[in-house]
Design an enzyme around this catalytic site. Sequence first.
Site, short mmCIF file in Angstrom:
data_model
loop_
_atom_site.label_atom_id
_atom_site.label_comp_id
_atom_site.label_asym_id
_atom_site.label_seq_id
_atom_site.Cartn_x
_atom_site.Cartn_y
_atom_site.Cartn_z
N TYR A 14 0.86 -1.20 0.00
CA TYR A 14 0.00 0.00 0.00
C TYR A 14 0.89 1.23 0.00
O TYR A 14 1.87 1.30 0.72
CB TYR A 14 -0.88 0.01 1.25
N GLU A 19 -3.71 7.48 -3.81
CA GLU A 19 -3.62 6.19 -3.15
C GLU A 19 -3.40 5.08 -4.16
O GLU A 19 -4.20 4.93 -5.09
CB GLU A 19 -4.91 5.94 -2.36
#
Length: 386
Positions: A109, A197
């Site tokens: 991530y 993101e």
Amino acid sequence: MKIHEYQGKELLRKFQVPVPEGDVAGTIKEARQVAEELGEGPFVVKAQIHAGGRGKGGGIKTAATPEEVEQVAGQILEMTLVTPQTGPEGRLVNRVLVEKAQEIARELYLGIVVDRSLGRPVIMMSAAGGMEIEEVAARSPELIIKEAVDPVTGCLPYQARNLAFGVGLDPHLIRAATSFIENLYKMFVALDCSLAEINPLVVTRDGALLALDAKINLDDNALFRHHDLAALEDPAEMDPLEHEARKHHLNYIRLSGNVGAMVNGAGLAMATMDLIKAAGAEPANFLDVGGGASQEMVANGFRIILADPNVKGVLINIFGGILRCDVLANGVVEAVKQVDVKVPIIIRLEGTNVEQGREILQHSGLKFTVAADMLDAAQKVAALVQ
Ligand code: ADP
Ligand code: MG
């Protein structure tokens, strides 16, 4: 403003952040064509909606050949995709992204947000890729590595290295990872993003780093200096009434209740919504027509409130300062000429030219109830919509 994954990936490419090869398609024939141009399979076909969790909802499928891409795209296009983020009503899929399927060795991530308490962008990285970061933060916060960036210096090489080593990347991947992070940060700043993101950021079997997903949000307040980005807005993803309101420069947010509220000033609008709730009803919208609203803006606002079929009563709460009560009244009269008002209207009017405003409304033919004060107005409207 939210944009689609395929649009986000095009922006990433411009900033040298590596993404899988692929392109968007609006029809099954186009999807097949994209696959043919990409060459050898396998491929992945991904529903393009402004919500994540698409994999779980059946919005992401693999296909071995261009023929299969066409088939799979036929299943995804025009489906109403329900994911944990769409709510039960789901979203209609109008486009798919067709890209090369990657062989994934690891999912990580990487995200950048503005931390308001620090007053700085914060880069976060975690070894738990593919999972919602909120979930990781709640369950195992130690897995999230954070670096707050001084906007004057930008992301420094040691910070990018801390992140890359922190998630346990192999030494031979550190250089690729640091330039990935630094380039994403450059994009975040250059495009005035509020969120960038990459979830997941993957390490492929052959040792490359790729942004497999892209969730890029742009700061609405900075769009005036990015006209090319403003064009990325997808009206199909917006509430039609909110879209209409935006065209008229009205601050309107649709909510789930049945009391329409027309208010001037964001603070008064919030207070009005609180009072509606305290009186036992639910607001159908937030609407701030603005301090210097014109008669035309008031008319548009009123029309938009009434266009919501959930609205069973309207509360007009205006404190006339810069927006004079007579201008407000004329706006309401203007709107009433265009639409048939079938719901009760409660009006609380105070401030500049209040007498004139009341008089205009009295002679408008509009049936309404005058409230003594805000609390009275909220109680009256709540009683009427029960
Ligand atoms: P969402 O976040 O909406 O579920 P993602 O783009 O993150 O969508 O994709 C979900 C999962 O699908 C990824 O974690 C990955 O396992 C798989 N996936 C997505 N794109 C590809 C791709 N190009 N190649 C292989 N697998 C993919
Ligand atoms: Mg994702």
